[in-house]
Every structure is written in structure tokens, then in C-alpha cells.
Scaffold this motif. Structure first.
Motif, PDB file in Angstrom:
ATOM      1  N   GLY A 277      10.772  16.626  12.041  1.00  0.00           N
ATOM      2  CA  GLY A 277      11.196  15.918  10.963  1.00  0.00           C
ATOM      3  C   GLY A 277      12.037  14.586  11.328  1.00  0.00           C
ATOM      4  N   THR A 278      12.855  14.697  12.431  1.00  0.00           N
ATOM      5  CA  THR A 278      13.536  13.596  12.813  1.00  0.00           C
ATOM      6  C   THR A 278      12.965  12.689  13.740  1.00  0.00           C
ATOM      7  N   VAL A 279      11.861  13.139  14.333  1.00  0.00           N
ATOM      8  CA  VAL A 279      10.995  12.456  15.124  1.00  0.00           C
ATOM      9  C   VAL A 279      10.007  11.495  14.168  1.00  0.00           C
ATOM     10  N   LEU A 280       9.698  12.235  12.968  1.00  0.00           N
ATOM     11  CA  LEU A 280       8.874  11.271  11.951  1.00  0.00           C
ATOM     12  C   LEU A 280       9.962  10.299  11.327  1.00  0.00           C
ATOM     13  N   ALA A 281      10.991  10.557  11.096  1.00  0.00           N
ATOM     14  CA  ALA A 281      12.015   9.764  10.510  1.00  0.00           C
ATOM     15  C   ALA A 281      12.041   8.570  11.278  1.00  0.00           C
ATOM     16  N   GLY A 282      12.372   8.628  12.784  1.00  0.00           N
ATOM     17  CA  GLY A 282      12.867   7.681  13.827  1.00  0.00           C
ATOM     18  C   GLY A 282      11.441   6.737  14.081  1.00  0.00           C
ATOM     19  N   LEU A 283      10.355   7.624  14.194  1.00  0.00           N
ATOM     20  CA  LEU A 283       9.032   6.589  14.442  1.00  0.00           C
ATOM     21  C   LEU A 283       8.929   5.689  13.119  1.00  0.00           C
ATOM     22  N   ALA A 284       9.093   6.368  11.858  1.00  0.00           N
ATOM     23  CA  ALA A 284       8.982   5.326  10.749  1.00  0.00           C
ATOM     24  C   ALA A 284       9.922   4.337  10.553  1.00  0.00           C
ATOM     25  N   SER A 285      11.048   4.615  11.536  1.00  0.00           N
ATOM     26  CA  SER A 285      11.993   3.463  11.480  1.00  0.00           C
ATOM     27  C   SER A 285      12.020   2.622  12.659  1.00  0.00           C
ATOM     28  N   ASP A 286      10.856   2.608  13.275  1.00  0.00           N
ATOM     29  CA  ASP A 286      10.715   1.833  14.375  1.00  0.00           C
ATOM     30  C   ASP A 286      11.497   1.894  15.689  1.00  0.00           C
ATOM     31  N   MET A 287      11.784   3.228  15.693  1.00  0.00           N
ATOM     32  CA  MET A 287      12.382   3.581  17.066  1.00  0.00           C
ATOM     33  C   MET A 287      11.153   3.972  17.871  1.00  0.00           C
ATOM     34  N   SER A 288      11.430   4.043  19.326  1.00  0.00           N
ATOM     35  CA  SER A 288      10.300   4.625  20.088  1.00  0.00           C
ATOM     36  C   SER A 288      10.384   5.867  20.138  1.00  0.00           C
ATOM     37  N   LEU A 289       9.369   6.435  20.958  1.00  0.00           N
ATOM     38  CA  LEU A 289       9.303   8.071  20.838  1.00  0.00           C
ATOM     39  C   LEU A 289      10.382   8.703  21.658  1.00  0.00           C
ATOM     40  N   SER A 290      10.833   7.925  22.723  1.00  0.00           N
ATOM     41  CA  SER A 290      12.081   8.626  23.175  1.00  0.00           C
ATOM     42  C   SER A 290      13.141   8.567  22.493  1.00  0.00           C
ATOM     43  N   GLU A 291      13.714   7.565  21.856  1.00  0.00           N
ATOM     44  CA  GLU A 291      14.619   7.277  20.913  1.00  0.00           C
ATOM     45  C   GLU A 291      14.674   8.315  19.990  1.00  0.00           C
ATOM     46  N   ALA A 292      13.549   8.504  19.509  1.00  0.00           N
ATOM     47  CA  ALA A 292      13.252   9.542  18.160  1.00  0.00           C
ATOM     48  C   ALA A 292      13.601  10.726  18.932  1.00  0.00           C
ATOM     49  N   ALA A 293      13.146  11.237  19.962  1.00  0.00           N
ATOM     50  CA  ALA A 293      13.253  12.489  20.506  1.00  0.00           C
ATOM     51  C   ALA A 293      14.762  12.913  20.865  1.00  0.00           C
ATOM     52  N   GLU A 294      15.661  11.790  21.456  1.00  0.00           N
ATOM     53  CA  GLU A 294      16.806  11.933  21.502  1.00  0.00           C
ATOM     54  C   GLU A 294      17.676  12.211  20.333  1.00  0.00           C
ATOM     55  N   LEU A 295      17.437  11.543  19.317  1.00  0.00           N
ATOM     56  CA  LEU A 295      18.075  11.727  18.142  1.00  0.00           C
ATOM     57  C   LEU A 295      17.784  13.384  17.798  1.00  0.00           C
ATOM     58  N   ALA A 296      16.649  13.488  17.537  1.00  0.00           N
ATOM     59  CA  ALA A 296      16.206  15.224  17.435  1.00  0.00           C
ATOM     60  C   ALA A 296      16.622  16.104  17.791  1.00  0.00           C
ATOM     61  N   SER A 297      17.119  15.849  19.313  1.00  0.00           N
ATOM     62  CA  SER A 297      18.027  17.054  20.014  1.00  0.00           C
ATOM     63  C   SER A 297      19.294  17.272  19.337  1.00  0.00           C
ATOM     64  N   TYR A 298      19.830  16.188  18.633  1.00  0.00           N
ATOM     65  CA  TYR A 298      21.262  16.315  17.898  1.00  0.00           C
ATOM     66  C   TYR A 298      20.930  17.069  16.498  1.00  0.00           C
TER      67      TYR A 298
END
Length: 326
Positions: A277-298
Motif C-alpha cells: 500500500g505504501t509503494v502504491l501511495a508513493g508511486l502515485a505521488s511521483d516517488m521513484s520505486l526505490s523511494e517508495a520502497a524505502e518509505l514502505a520499510s518504515y
């Protein structure tokens, strides 16, 4: 966009997400250890909690700020109103969810003292998430920037949703869970990013796993090449307590190792879905895949610190408070 830290990215979630799939009532009981075949063990009080992989993913994305629409089906039982109400509390738009006769989806979950779990899934109303239903919701479904899919719905429906959104320019993220050792070519061709764990990746790509489950010296560039042969230029491979790896042939850093976020885990039931879900939110908010995955870890680490799936998910303020001083 580049955030200074993964937690700072919580301030930049704004995008639109569609999720097609499952909603379940999770019947959850805790035990000292998981029972062996034929064995009875004593458990704690039974809890009924909101779940379903897709519902969980939608709730996780909405709780951290994404604008999320849920597409799926609930039954005519008491669990239907319960599931919709809990998604609504998380901030998910459920106006497009179909109601059908019969039971809603359910899971029976046993969680041991170490936070490990065993799950039995009964589809119920989730089996009625049909191709016809998805096609009837085309306008709303394709209005989002990113689509999230897993495999708790009929595979033909998942494939139809992927194709519809892919054709409309919506980025499609597929979670191959519950795991299928092979995927329809149409589904691979019409999904942009794959999310799997390390064991699923090895089976899907027919890669031999390292001895003693030691992935520290694994050749991830080889895995990326095999993933591209399979049909994905971008993928995330989760490694449980060892973090994750982003495989991205479109990026300058094609293999990106993401360190785990260590917490005292009490229940890992919904962690994978909160990651998705976090990766989805990150990608929808123009993050890179790595940025979204880093946030998803937290976000997923936070989910492991309390019981349940959706019930364990935090909002941006709660997650920031839990980790920003560590």
C-alpha cells in the motif's frame, strides 16, 4: 522528487490510487506456538479484524495520505458493513464496492508468540469480483494514477483490470500473492511492476535459492536479468526481516538494497500489505520505486508492532513519531 529521509516522504503523499480485489473479515487468535498437523493448542481471545490483501493495501495507502478508491465485493452478512466501515475509517472511498448475496470473504489466522502466522482463506464474495464488474467501473477505475492488484480475486478479473488500466496509461503494480508459480502472459504484459518475496521470486524465475536461506551474497544483477526475461523491468523483492531489494532496469541504480527497519514484532500478518500500500501511495505521488520502497520499510515495520492487519496501520503522524528519533 527526492526526499531527505524516507520519513520526510510522508509529507509528500497526495496521489490517487485504485485497488481491485479482496476484503475479508480476519478471525484472529494468538497462541504460544502454531499447532502441528492434528494438534490442538490453547489460544487467547478470538478477535474479528478487518483484512483481505487488497483491502489492507488500500487502507495502508489511505492512512498515509493517498486518495484511494476500493473496487471489489462484500456479501450480505454482518461482516459486509463491518469491512466497509473500517475501510471508510481509514479514508478509503468504498462507493464502487459491489454487494452480493452470501458471505463476505473471511480468513482464519493463528499468530504465535514470535509474531509468525498461519492463514486459511475463504473467498466468499471475493469470488464475485468479475470481469463484467470491472468493465462496468472503467471510468472510475482508470481515473487514478496507479492501480494495485493481488491474486485473491479471479485471475481473469485481475488480468482484465490490468489491461484496462495499462491501456489508459495507469501504472499497474502486481503483488503475486497468494503466490502463483506462473502468470498469464496478458497479465505480465499489462502490469508494470512486480512485488514478490525472495522465495516467490526464485520459484517464478526458476532460480536456485542460496544455501541456508543466506541471501547476503546473492547476485541480484542476475535476478534483474531473469526478471526482465520474464517480462518486468521493475520489481521489488521483499526479504522479511532483511529488508528488500529494488530491481529497476529503468534507473541508474538498477539494484538497490534497502535496509530493514528493526522493531519488536508482535504480529506480521499485515506487514506485506502495508508495504504494498505504501509503494502504491508513493508511486502515485511521483516517488521513484526505490523511494517508495524505502518509505514502505518504515510503514510495514510500524504495522508489525501491534496485532491485526488494518488495525495495526498507522497514519503519517504516528509513523513519524515512532521512528524519527531512532
Amino acid at each position: 522528487m527526492t526526499a531527505k529521509t524516507p520519513l520526510a516522504a510522508l509529507d509528500t503523499i497526495y496521489g490517487t490510487v485504485s485497488v481491485v480485489g479482496s476484503m475479508n473479515a480476519d478471525y484472529t487468535v494468538t497462541t504460544e506456538r502454531l499447532p502441528k498437523p492434528g494438534e490442538t493448542v490453547n489460544g487467547g481471545p478470538l478477535q474479528v479484524l478487518p483484512g483481505g490483501k487488497s483491502g489492507n493495501q488500500a487502507a495502508a495507502a489511505a492512512r498515509i495520505g493517498a486518495k484511494v478508491q476500493m473496487f471489489g465485493a462484500v456479501g450480505s452478512d454482518g461482516n459486509a458493513d463491518f469491512l466497509l466501515a473500517k475501510l471508510g475509517e481509514a479514508g478509503v472511498n468504498t462507493t464502487h464496492v459491489r454487494k452480493v448475496l452470501g458471505p463476505s470473504g473471511t480468513t482464519v489466522i493463528t499468530v504465535d508468540a514470535n509474531g509468525e502466522n498461519a492463514i486459511v482463506y475463504s473467498p466468499g464474495s471475493n469470488a464475485h469480483v468479475t470481469v463484467e464488474y470491472v468493465e462496468s467501473e472503467k471510468k472510475a477505475l482508470t481515473a487514478s494514477k496507479v492501480l494495485g492488484l493481488c491474486l485473491e480475486s479471479p485471475i481473469e478479473t485481475v488480468t482484465a483490470a490490468a489491461k484496462m488500466c495499462h491501456d489508459a496509461g495507469v501504472k499497474v503494480l502486481l503483488n503475486n500473492s497468494p503466490f502463483r508459480p506462473s502468470l498469464p502472459k496478458d497479465l505480465v504484459d499489462n502490469s508494470d511492476i512486480l512485488l514478490v518475496n525472495e522465495h516467490e521470486m526464485a520459484q517464478l524465475l526458476q532460480i536456485e535459492e542460496p544455501e541456508n536461506d543466506d541471501w547476503s551474497g546473492f547476485d541480484w544483477n542476475f535476478a534483474l536479468a531473469k526478471m526482465q526475461e520474464f517480462g518486468y523491468d521493475q520489481a521489488i523483492v521483499t526479504l522479511g526481516g532483511d529488508g528488500s531489494v529494488v530491481l529497476d532496469a529503468t534507473s541508474d541504480e538498477q539494484v538497490h538494497r534497502i535496509a530493514p527497519v528493526h522493531v519488536h514484532a508482535v504480529d506480521t500478518t499485515g506487514c506485506g500489505d502495508s508495504f504494498m500500500g505504501t509503494v502504491l501511495a508513493g508511486l502515485a505521488s511521483d516517488m521513484s520505486l526505490s523511494e517508495a520502497a524505502e518509505l514502505a520499510s518504515y510503514v510495514s515495520a510500524y504495522a508489525a508492532t501491534s496485532y491485526g492487519a488494518q488495525a495495526s496501520y498507522g497514519n503519517a503522524a504516528q509513523i513519524r513519531e515512532a521512528f524519527e528519533d531512532k
